[in-house]
Design an enzyme around this catalytic site. Structure first.
Site, PDB file in Angstrom:
ATOM      1  N   CYS A  43       0.808  -1.220   0.000  1.00 61.38           N
ATOM      2  CA  CYS A  43       0.000   0.000   0.000  1.00 61.38           C
ATOM      3  C   CYS A  43       0.839   1.267   0.000  1.00 61.38           C
ATOM      4  CB  CYS A  43      -0.953  -0.009   1.195  1.00 61.38           C
ATOM      5  SG  CYS A  43      -2.294  -1.206   1.021  1.00 61.38           S
ATOM      6  N   LYS A  75       0.493   3.453  -3.186  1.00 62.80           N
ATOM      7  CA  LYS A  75      -0.744   4.167  -3.500  1.00 62.80           C
ATOM      8  C   LYS A  75      -0.444   5.593  -3.966  1.00 62.80           C
ATOM      9  CE  LYS A  75      -4.392   3.543  -0.839  1.00 62.80           C
ATOM     10  NZ  LYS A  75      -5.300   3.358   0.305  1.00 62.80           N
ATOM     11  N   ASP A 135     -14.737   6.808   1.923  1.00 63.07           N
ATOM     12  CA  ASP A 135     -14.825   5.647   2.808  1.00 63.07           C
ATOM     13  C   ASP A 135     -14.140   4.444   2.167  1.00 63.07           C
ATOM     14  OD1 ASP A 135     -15.600   4.169   5.072  1.00 63.07           O
ATOM     15  OD2 ASP A 135     -17.521   5.214   5.171  1.00 63.07           O
ATOM     16  N   ASP A 136     -14.136   3.313   2.892  1.00 59.29           N
ATOM     17  CA  ASP A 136     -13.360   2.150   2.470  1.00 59.29           C
ATOM     18  C   ASP A 136     -13.983   1.383   1.316  1.00 59.29           C
ATOM     19  OD1 ASP A 136     -11.157   2.091   4.548  1.00 59.29           O
ATOM     20  OD2 ASP A 136     -12.929   2.174   5.824  1.00 59.29           O
ATOM     21  N   ASP A 195      -8.993  -3.828  -4.400  1.00 52.80           N
ATOM     22  CA  ASP A 195      -7.691  -3.413  -3.893  1.00 52.80           C
ATOM     23  C   ASP A 195      -6.617  -4.333  -4.468  1.00 52.80           C
ATOM     24  OD1 ASP A 195      -5.631  -2.235  -2.294  1.00 52.80           O
ATOM     25  OD2 ASP A 195      -7.141  -1.763  -0.780  1.00 52.80           O
ATOM     26  N   ASP A 220     -11.540  -4.138   3.440  1.00 53.26           N
ATOM     27  CA  ASP A 220     -12.450  -3.035   3.137  1.00 53.26           C
ATOM     28  C   ASP A 220     -13.896  -3.397   3.453  1.00 53.26           C
ATOM     29  OD1 ASP A 220     -10.493  -1.283   2.332  1.00 53.26           O
ATOM     30  OD2 ASP A 220     -10.696  -1.746   0.202  1.00 53.26           O
ATOM     31  N   GLY A 278     -11.541 -14.121 -12.228  1.00 51.76           N
ATOM     32  CA  GLY A 278     -10.874 -12.834 -12.138  1.00 51.76           C
ATOM     33  C   GLY A 278     -10.434 -12.329 -13.489  1.00 51.76           C
ATOM     34  N   HIS A 279      -9.435 -11.467 -13.471  1.00 46.42           N
ATOM     35  CA  HIS A 279      -8.947 -10.838 -14.693  1.00 46.42           C
ATOM     36  C   HIS A 279      -7.444 -10.659 -14.589  1.00 46.42           C
ATOM     37  CE1 HIS A 279      -9.107  -8.455 -18.345  1.00 46.42           C
ATOM     38  NE2 HIS A 279      -8.442  -7.488 -17.751  1.00 46.42           N
ATOM     39  N   ASP A 303     -10.252   1.224   7.970  1.00 45.76           N
ATOM     40  CA  ASP A 303      -9.052   0.417   8.174  1.00 45.76           C
ATOM     41  C   ASP A 303      -7.828   1.263   7.873  1.00 45.76           C
ATOM     42  OD1 ASP A 303      -9.312   0.429   5.395  1.00 45.76           O
ATOM     43  OD2 ASP A 303      -8.897  -1.695   5.152  1.00 45.76           O
TER      44      ASP A 303
END
Length: 349
Positions: free
Chosen positions: A30, A33, A66-67, A87, A110, A158-159, A243
């Site tokens: 993270c 970010k 917000d998360d 995320d 989240d 998924g991708h 979080d």
């Protein structure tokens, strides 16, 4: 390169020795970010695009940062709230299996930060297929799958894309009681602040990236789910939480206090830290993301007598950190309180 995937507690190895996944990324976890100030400037003015005939009521959107997003499903008596989030990030540790565990726990967090239960996730994978073998990617996905299973959350595909850097995470859909959501704008003066995981994974991860030292206690902290803390907060009737991830404790607390129109007071002596975190700061293993976090909150903060190392730890860019809850959570230390708004949004004592 003849490479086999890492295993729990092991490492990925090739013909020339261990594969350092963190060397394939410009940042880690993270800490990579986009800086919070730049992000807020980029999304400013994007709040007025609601659909003409929405399928549900938007309860939580972009306005307070917000998360996750929350939408109440339609129904005769009002349906449940669906929570949506995504995320992903670059490698935070060299072991691919543990990276997958950490990234999955971080994405699921989240939903827990909103007081919800994750239902289904889909993988998000970026892979430099000409530089790293796919058996390492398999280990990443295995780690994510195991943590999702621990959370009782389905993984439904998924991708993936060919990318210059390895990236992994999840898009997660959950469900919650719309009247029991944990929100970052529901704080009130007089509420204590609880923190459910210690700080310091950012500086330890930065040390790991620079030196190869492995910090098993940091790995297990990051891979731990926030499920029990979330359930305890909801059961106690608490309504305000977030979080602690890439913007650090101070960054996420600033967003919570600003959204709730209160001042947050932090008792720096009560904040828990992982073993080795202070030494890592002392030795200079501080990410650029952490310094940008500190710069962002500094104009809104009364730091009191807090020294530079303490300030950096409070702003340390966390990956898969704990919940910061307005209220007392059993087993979690109380690190401060919310008070009536004053000259500063944050006060450190």
């Amino acid at each position: 390169m003849d490479t086999r995937g890492g295993t729990a507690g092991g490492e990925a190895r090739g013909e020339e020795g261990p594969v350092r996944l963190t060397r394939y990324a410009h940042g880690g976890g993270c800490a990579c970010k986009i800086p919070p100030g730049e992000l807020e400037e980029a999304v400013a003015g994007l709040l007025g695009s609601a659909p003409g005939d929405p399928a549900g009521e938007l309860l939580v959107g972009l306005d307070t940062g917000d998360d996750a997003a929350a939408v109440r499903l339609p129904g005769p008596a009002g349906g449940p709230a669906v929570i949506a989030t995504a995320d992903f990030f670059t490698p935070v540790v060299d072991d691919p299996y543990h990276w997958g565990r950490i990234a999955a726990a971080n994405a699921l967090s989240d939903v827990y930060a909103m007081g919800g239960t994750p239902l289904v996730a889909v993988n998000l994978l970026g892979w430099p297929r000409e530089r790293l073998p796919f058996d390492l990617a398999r280990e990443v996905l295995r780690g994510g799958l195991e943590v999702a299973a621990q959370a009782g959350c389905h993984v439904g595909g998924g991708h993936s894309v060919d990318d210059v850097e390895p990236k992994y995470g999840m898009a997660v859909t959950g469900i919650a009681d719309p009247d029991g959501l944990l929100r970052n704008d529901a704080g009130r003066p007089g509420l204590p602040l609880s923190l459910t995981k210690p700080l310091g994974v950012g500086v330890l991860n930065n040390r790991h990236k620079a030196t190869g030292e492995v910090f098993d206690h940091a790995v297990e902290t990051m891979a731990a789910l926030n499920r029990d803390a979330s359930e305890a907060a909801v059961a106690a009737g608490l309504r305000c939480a977030t979080d602690v991830t890439g913007f650090g404790l101070l960054g996420h607390l600033y967003k919570l206090a600003r959204a709730s129109r209160v001042t947050a007071v932090v008792d720096s002596a009560a904040v828990p830290y992982l073993d080795g975190a202070r030494e890592a700061v002392r030795d200079g293993y501080v990410s650029g993301g952490t310094r940008r976090n500190l710069d962002w909150v500094a104009p809104h903060t009364d730091f009191g007598a807090a020294d530079e190392h303490t300030r950096l730890l409070l702003a340390d860019a966390q990956t898969s950190g704990g919940l910061l809850v307005a209220g007392e959570v059993p087993g979690a230390p109380v690190i401060g309180e919310l008070v009536a708004p004053g000259e500063h949004t944050l006060v450190i004592r």
